[in-house]
Design a protein around this motif. Structure first.
Motif, PDB file in Angstrom:
ATOM      1  N   ILE A  61       0.824  -1.212   0.000  1.00 50.57           N
ATOM      2  CA  ILE A  61       0.000   0.000   0.000  1.00 50.57           C
ATOM      3  C   ILE A  61       0.859   1.263   0.000  1.00 50.57           C
ATOM      4  N   LEU A  62       2.115   1.132   0.420  1.00 55.73           N
ATOM      5  CA  LEU A  62       3.009   2.287   0.489  1.00 55.73           C
ATOM      6  C   LEU A  62       3.858   2.454  -0.767  1.00 55.73           C
ATOM      7  N   ILE A  63       3.828   1.476  -1.635  1.00 55.16           N
ATOM      8  CA  ILE A  63       4.761   1.464  -2.757  1.00 55.16           C
ATOM      9  C   ILE A  63       4.219   2.194  -3.976  1.00 55.16           C
ATOM     10  N   ASP A  64       2.908   2.228  -4.135  1.00 53.06           N
ATOM     11  CA  ASP A  64       2.321   2.914  -5.278  1.00 53.06           C
ATOM     12  C   ASP A  64       2.612   4.410  -5.213  1.00 53.06           C
ATOM     13  N   GLU A  65       2.401   5.083  -6.329  1.00 55.32           N
ATOM     14  CA  GLU A  65       2.660   6.520  -6.386  1.00 55.32           C
ATOM     15  C   GLU A  65       1.846   7.250  -5.325  1.00 55.32           C
ATOM     16  N   TYR A  66       2.487   8.178  -4.649  1.00 50.28           N
ATOM     17  CA  TYR A  66       1.828   8.906  -3.562  1.00 50.28           C
ATOM     18  C   TYR A  66       0.666   9.728  -4.091  1.00 50.28           C
ATOM     19  N   GLU A  67      -0.499   9.541  -3.485  1.00 50.82           N
ATOM     20  CA  GLU A  67      -1.700  10.238  -3.941  1.00 50.82           C
ATOM     21  C   GLU A  67      -2.348  11.036  -2.821  1.00 50.82           C
ATOM     22  N   GLY A  68      -1.555  11.427  -1.843  1.00 49.63           N
ATOM     23  CA  GLY A  68      -2.080  12.263  -0.776  1.00 49.63           C
ATOM     24  C   GLY A  68      -2.621  11.498   0.409  1.00 49.63           C
ATOM     25  N   GLU A  69      -2.589  10.160   0.386  1.00 49.87           N
ATOM     26  CA  GLU A  69      -3.010   9.370   1.536  1.00 49.87           C
ATOM     27  C   GLU A  69      -1.793   9.081   2.397  1.00 49.87           C
ATOM     28  N   ASP A  70      -1.790   9.618   3.600  1.00 48.29           N
ATOM     29  CA  ASP A  70      -0.629   9.490   4.483  1.00 48.29           C
ATOM     30  C   ASP A  70      -0.729   8.225   5.317  1.00 48.29           C
ATOM     31  N   PHE A  71       0.331   7.429   5.291  1.00 49.86           N
ATOM     32  CA  PHE A  71       0.369   6.210   6.082  1.00 49.86           C
ATOM     33  C   PHE A  71       1.654   6.137   6.889  1.00 49.86           C
ATOM     34  N   PHE A  72       1.518   5.721   8.135  1.00 51.74           N
ATOM     35  CA  PHE A  72       2.646   5.332   8.978  1.00 51.74           C
ATOM     36  C   PHE A  72       2.293   3.957   9.525  1.00 51.74           C
ATOM     37  N   ILE A  73       3.063   2.959   9.137  1.00 49.17           N
ATOM     38  CA  ILE A  73       2.729   1.581   9.472  1.00 49.17           C
ATOM     39  C   ILE A  73       3.845   0.971  10.304  1.00 49.17           C
TER      40      ILE A  73
ATOM     41  N   TRP B  61       7.249   2.296   8.706  1.00 51.06           N
ATOM     42  CA  TRP B  61       7.325   2.601   7.278  1.00 51.06           C
ATOM     43  C   TRP B  61       6.406   3.782   7.011  1.00 51.06           C
ATOM     44  N   THR B  62       6.767   4.622   6.062  1.00 49.45           N
ATOM     45  CA  THR B  62       5.874   5.711   5.670  1.00 49.45           C
ATOM     46  C   THR B  62       5.957   5.958   4.172  1.00 49.45           C
ATOM     47  N   ASN B  63       4.878   6.522   3.647  1.00 49.14           N
ATOM     48  CA  ASN B  63       4.865   6.948   2.238  1.00 49.14           C
ATOM     49  C   ASN B  63       4.805   8.469   2.126  1.00 49.14           C
ATOM     50  N   VAL B  64       4.918   9.156   3.255  1.00 47.04           N
ATOM     51  CA  VAL B  64       4.804  10.616   3.257  1.00 47.04           C
ATOM     52  C   VAL B  64       6.110  11.237   2.774  1.00 47.04           C
ATOM     53  N   PRO B  65       6.083  12.012   1.689  1.00 50.50           N
ATOM     54  CA  PRO B  65       7.322  12.647   1.208  1.00 50.50           C
ATOM     55  C   PRO B  65       7.879  13.602   2.260  1.00 50.50           C
ATOM     56  N   ASN B  66       9.185  13.619   2.389  1.00 49.72           N
ATOM     57  CA  ASN B  66       9.837  14.472   3.379  1.00 49.72           C
ATOM     58  C   ASN B  66      11.117  15.023   2.766  1.00 49.72           C
ATOM     59  N   THR B  67      11.196  16.326   2.671  1.00 52.42           N
ATOM     60  CA  THR B  67      12.370  16.976   2.079  1.00 52.42           C
ATOM     61  C   THR B  67      12.882  18.042   3.020  1.00 52.42           C
ATOM     62  N   ARG B  68      14.194  18.043   3.256  1.00 54.72           N
ATOM     63  CA  ARG B  68      14.829  19.077   4.066  1.00 54.72           C
ATOM     64  C   ARG B  68      16.063  19.554   3.345  1.00 54.72           C
TER      65      ARG B  68
ATOM     66  N   ALA C  31       9.316   4.339   2.471  1.00 54.38           N
ATOM     67  CA  ALA C  31       9.034   3.110   1.730  1.00 54.38           C
ATOM     68  C   ALA C  31       9.513   3.196   0.284  1.00 54.38           C
ATOM     69  N   GLN C  32       9.382   4.370  -0.328  1.00 55.34           N
ATOM     70  CA  GLN C  32       9.787   4.520  -1.726  1.00 55.34           C
ATOM     71  C   GLN C  32      11.290   4.328  -1.885  1.00 55.34           C
ATOM     72  N   TYR C  33      12.065   4.839  -0.939  1.00 58.60           N
ATOM     73  CA  TYR C  33      13.515   4.624  -0.986  1.00 58.60           C
ATOM     74  C   TYR C  33      13.834   3.158  -0.745  1.00 58.60           C
ATOM     75  N   ALA C  34      13.187   2.577   0.263  1.00 59.38           N
ATOM     76  CA  ALA C  34      13.525   1.214   0.673  1.00 59.38           C
ATOM     77  C   ALA C  34      13.280   0.198  -0.433  1.00 59.38           C
ATOM     78  N   ILE C  35      12.206   0.382  -1.190  1.00 59.30           N
ATOM     79  CA  ILE C  35      11.864  -0.621  -2.202  1.00 59.30           C
ATOM     80  C   ILE C  35      12.855  -0.610  -3.358  1.00 59.30           C
ATOM     81  N   LYS C  36      13.527   0.518  -3.573  1.00 62.70           N
ATOM     82  CA  LYS C  36      14.472   0.641  -4.682  1.00 62.70           C
ATOM     83  C   LYS C  36      15.920   0.428  -4.260  1.00 62.70           C
ATOM     84  N   ALA C  37      16.205   0.534  -2.979  1.00 56.75           N
ATOM     85  CA  ALA C  37      17.588   0.488  -2.494  1.00 56.75           C
ATOM     86  C   ALA C  37      18.169  -0.915  -2.635  1.00 56.75           C
ATOM     87  N   THR C  38      19.466  -0.978  -2.928  1.00 65.71           N
ATOM     88  CA  THR C  38      20.165  -2.254  -2.890  1.00 65.71           C
ATOM     89  C   THR C  38      20.245  -2.724  -1.441  1.00 65.71           C
ATOM     90  N   ASN C  39      20.557  -4.000  -1.250  1.00 67.50           N
ATOM     91  CA  ASN C  39      20.708  -4.511   0.107  1.00 67.50           C
ATOM     92  C   ASN C  39      21.788  -3.750   0.870  1.00 67.50           C
TER      93      ASN C  39
END
Length: 204
Positions: A9-21, A58-65, A109-117
């Motif tokens: 549920i966290l991997i799809d493109e972010y559509e404004g639904e905030d999840f912290f699991i 895990w979260t799908n909420v974009p965070n930029t600093r 979650a978006q970083y984690a799914i693409k990151a190498t081990n």
């Protein structure tokens, strides 16, 4: 032990639904991978965390600093607001983790799914290094007098400096700089991971 992946549920493109699991699987994986002395990736510098209550989200909420995407952040829970606001926040964490965690680690979650081990392990360990045991003025580890458990604190980076300072004044002008250079000159103990994503704590 295969690393846990974020829920679909966290991997799809972010559509404004905030999840912290909450992820008990991440907690188990971290303990088996980095805190178990029989693991090939065991790190004795995290030994104090065997006594810590760790909470992973895990979260799908974009965070930029500072114009950088944040991939992970470690914190000691801190509650703001009035009595109701504080207790509401405490209640949420207790429901997620069965009690208040000593440290809360949130991973994108978006970083984690693409990151190498290797990159994922490096990110998680980076956050674990922020989760420290408190020390006294002599550098001795501090313990709770009531129960003998470690006292915990957040840890800053070993080295924080400008390249220009090193160019002008040398590595000895940097606290812990010599140790950093010596570590960098050796082959990595694990792998040559490249964590390009920012840590939330570091980006503050």
């Amino acid at each position: 032990m295969q690393r846990p992946l974020p829920p679909e549920i966290l991997i799809d493109e972010y559509e404004g639904e905030d999840f912290f699991i909450p992820s008990p699987d991440l907690d188990l994986w971290v303990r088996k991978t980095f805190l178990d002395s029989t693991s090939p990736l065991y790190n004795p510098e995290h030994e104090h965390l065997n006594k810590a209550h760790l909470g992973f989200l895990w979260t799908n909420v974009p965070n930029t600093r500072k114009m950088r995407s944040v991939a992970g952040e470690a914190e000691m829970p801190f509650f703001k607001g009035g009595a109701w606001q504080k207790h509401r926040q405490m209640m949420q964490l207790c429901e997620w983790f069965g009690g208040l965690p000593d440290f809360l680690i949130t991973l994108d979650a978006q970083y984690a799914i693409k990151a190498t081990n290797d990159d994922f392990c490096a990110l998680v360990e980076h956050e674990l290094y922020h989760c420290a045991q408190a020390v006294d003025e002599h550098g001795n580890a501090k313990f709770n007098k009531e129960n003998g458990l470690p006292k915990f604190a957040m840890r800053e980076h070993d080295v924080t400096e400008f390249v220009g300072v090193v160019e002008r004044y040398g590595i000895n002008a940097v606290a812990n700089g010599r140790e950093f250079v010596e570590a960098a000159s050796r082959e990595p103990k694990i792998s040559a991971a490249a964590v390009a994503a920012a840590c939330g704590l570091c980006a503050r």
